[in-house]
Design a protein around this motif. Structure first.
Motif: not given
Length: 318
Positions: A144-145, A281-282, A285, A290-292, A296-297
């Motif tokens: 989640t950064n 999240v994927t 993306f 959305e920027k990941v 986050q990866w």
């Protein structure tokens, strides 16, 4: 044979969690089109009940289904309110805190489930489960950064977010232990009945009621300052997003969780269900572009590793 059933349960829980994670992206698109949380959840539960009702009628004509005991009907409906409460508490949480913080709070379900299982079984969790829980929570923070964001902690947001985690734990506990003699689609239908009761109350309180009643509007303002959702119900949600949200939000996930948790148990199942976050999240993306970030990866990789770690013995046995 036992390990084979556990592995099968893991796959069912993983698929159910993946559908929940995938759904979040499309719900966000619906929000961007102007639909409210009340409209989204109402369409999910109404159409979900209709679809599962049809499935039950078809299966009833093809085979003899076990009758739901009267006491279990009441228990399943009460337990099913957790499906509605989870959405409601999460919605209240994100009104006060950052979405990333709300997700981290929701993921507390992992350790809460382990704790509940330990209390019920009167047995301390294994070292492997404890390590997996720590890895999942650490991976969640990275995915989640959270470490690179300026965070404002509002006590109300923390309170509602933690309640969402407790409510989701209740859903998983019910899937694990209640009325397991029923087919998953029949058990899920009765749980949706209970969840729909909560959603209807939420719809009336947060949107329909305040729009048509000045007294309800004043009462609502004492609880929340968010009045953007107060307008007539937009029925186009049923045709634009309703069926998709119902199938992947209130039909398949409960069926898969009800089918998988009796084999995995509450603790292992909760760890596997953390797959919801990486999928979410994927999908954001891929679909929303959305920027990941690399961090986050990394978090996603840690969560997946924790899930693999918690299942290593089963794969070896097989």
């Amino acid at each position: 044979m036992e390990n084979k059933n556990i592995l099968k349960g893991v796959l069912f829980v993983a698929m159910g969690a993946s559908f929940y994670g995938m759904l979040a992206t499309f719900v966000k698109v619906a929000y961007e089109q102007g639909y409210t949380t009340a409209e989204v959840t109402t369409s999910q539960f109404v159409l979900g009940i209709i679809i599962l009702g049809i499935v039950n009628l078809i299966m009833k004509n093809q085979m003899t289904l076990p009758k739901v005991e009267k006491k279990d009907k009441r228990k399943l409906m009460i337990a099913g309110t957790s499906l509605g409460f989870t959405s409601l508490f999460y919605y209240l949480s994100v009104q006060y805190i950052n979405v990333s913080i709300a997700i981290v709070l929701l993921m507390q379900t992992v350790w809460i489930s382990i704790l509940v299982e330990a209390i019920l079984a009167k047995q301390f969790p294994s070292a492997k489960k404890i390590i997996a829980v720590i890895l999942v929570l650490f991976g969640t923070i990275l995915a989640t950064n959270l470490v690179n964001q300026e965070v404002e902690l509002n006590p109300k947001g923390i309170f509602w977010g933690f309640l969402a985690a407790c409510s989701f734990t209740t859903t998983m506990f019910t899937s694990n232990s209640m009325a397991n003699y029923l087919p998953p689609y029949k058990k899920s239908l009765w749980m949706l009945y209970g969840g729909s009761f909560v959603i209807v109350i939420f719809l009336i309180f947060s949107q329909i009621g305040p729009y048509y009643s000045e007294n309800l509007l004043n009462f609502y303002k004492n609880v929340s300052n968010d009045t953007a959702s107060i307008h007539p119900f937009n029925f186009s949600i049923f045709t634009n997003w309703g069926i998709f949200l119902a199938v992947f939000g209130t039909v398949l996930p409960p069926i898969l969780l009800n089918k998988g948790f009796p084999h995995t148990g509450l603790g292992l199942g909760s760890i596997v269900s953390s797959l919801e976050l990486p999928v979410s999240v994927t999908m954001a993306f891929i679909v929303l572009q959305e920027k990941v970030l690399p961090i986050q990866w990394t978090g996603i990789a840690i969560i997946i590793f924790a899930i693999i770690l918690s299942n290593l013995n089963f794969k070896k046995s097989k």
